[in-house]
Design a protein around this motif. Structure first.
Motif, PDB file in Angstrom:
ATOM      1  N   GLU A 152      50.460  45.480  38.573  1.00 28.28           N
ATOM      2  CA  GLU A 152      50.184  45.378  39.985  1.00 28.28           C
ATOM      3  C   GLU A 152      49.714  43.833  40.199  1.00 28.28           C
ATOM      4  N   GLY A 153      50.982  42.951  40.716  1.00 30.94           N
ATOM      5  CA  GLY A 153      50.677  41.734  40.987  1.00 30.94           C
ATOM      6  C   GLY A 153      50.800  40.902  39.484  1.00 30.94           C
ATOM      7  N   ARG A 154      49.848  40.236  39.319  1.00 29.98           N
ATOM      8  CA  ARG A 154      49.954  39.360  38.179  1.00 29.98           C
ATOM      9  C   ARG A 154      49.288  40.001  36.925  1.00 29.98           C
ATOM     10  N   SER A 155      49.110  41.425  36.871  1.00 35.39           N
ATOM     11  CA  SER A 155      48.314  42.269  35.711  1.00 35.39           C
ATOM     12  C   SER A 155      49.063  43.551  35.639  1.00 35.39           C
ATOM     13  N   ILE A 156      48.825  43.877  34.401  1.00 32.47           N
ATOM     14  CA  ILE A 156      49.213  45.292  34.067  1.00 32.47           C
ATOM     15  C   ILE A 156      47.840  45.909  33.639  1.00 32.47           C
ATOM     16  N   SER A 157      48.035  47.297  34.050  1.00 35.65           N
ATOM     17  CA  SER A 157      46.424  47.902  33.882  1.00 35.65           C
ATOM     18  C   SER A 157      46.732  49.266  33.585  1.00 35.65           C
ATOM     19  N   MET A 158      45.885  49.938  32.801  1.00 36.57           N
ATOM     20  CA  MET A 158      46.043  51.154  32.259  1.00 36.57           C
ATOM     21  C   MET A 158      44.433  51.664  32.229  1.00 36.57           C
ATOM     22  N   VAL A 159      44.177  52.881  32.496  1.00 38.09           N
ATOM     23  CA  VAL A 159      43.058  53.378  32.659  1.00 38.09           C
ATOM     24  C   VAL A 159      42.935  54.737  31.481  1.00 38.09           C
ATOM     25  N   LEU A 160      41.580  54.356  30.544  1.00 36.60           N
ATOM     26  CA  LEU A 160      41.752  55.587  29.380  1.00 36.60           C
ATOM     27  C   LEU A 160      40.297  56.267  29.808  1.00 36.60           C
ATOM     28  N   THR A 161      40.526  57.544  29.404  1.00 38.06           N
ATOM     29  CA  THR A 161      39.309  58.506  29.558  1.00 38.06           C
ATOM     30  C   THR A 161      38.858  58.793  28.142  1.00 38.06           C
TER      31      THR A 161
END
Length: 166
Positions: A152-161
């Protein structure tokens, strides 16, 4: 709707002790409520005819507020905590952030891992993607991937549950 604000012509009346009085005009119901020194409260306006009850309105409002407060107590609010990394993170810094992520997951919160790129780091996004995947692998004993890694733009993100115990 209370007392004179009730505009229905006919109402189904419930008495002081919860007994069914029957269907009558709203005027008669108001008179019965005044005789008992209580209020006429419309409890179910959508019914046909509307249901009214002879009760103490202040006490009724207090009971409703108390039930609402009890319902709020039983709710569990899940927060999303964010942990930010950079592509050239050192091993000890990584371990500190992993421990923080474990604490958040143990409390039942979701964790958003964000790998941020600045300046010339943007040229090496593809070679840095493994960092966020390695972090997810290290946390696989306490968490599952909710949303896979995405740029996403200048970053890579991931969501953990957090993993639910059965």
């Amino acid at each position: 709707m209370v007392n004179e604000k009730i505009r229905a012509k006919e109402v189904r009346l419930i008495g002081v002790h919860g007994e069914q009085v029957g269907i009558m005009s709203a005027r008669e119901a108001q008179i019965k409520a005044r005789e008992a020194d209580l209020d006429l409260v419309m409890v179910s306006p959508n019914a046909h005819p509307p249901v009214c009850k002879i009760i103490d309105y202040g006490k009724y409002r207090y009971e409703l507020a108390r039930k609402e407060k009890e319902a709020k107590k039983k709710q569990k609010v899940i927060e999303v905590k964010e942990i930010r990394f950079s592509p050239n993170i050192d091993g000890n810094d990584m371990n500190t952030k992993l421990n923080n992520a474990r604490k958040f997951l143990a409390k039942g919160n979701k964790v958003k891992l964000t790998l941020r790129f600045r300046g010339r780091e943007m040229a090496h996004i593809s070679s840095s993607r493994h960092i966020i995947n390695d972090i997810a692998d290290k946390l696989s004993d306490v968490a599952t991937v909710d949303k896979p890694s995405k740029q996403e733009g200048r970053s890579i993100s991931m969501v953990l549950t957090p993993i639910k115990d059965k």
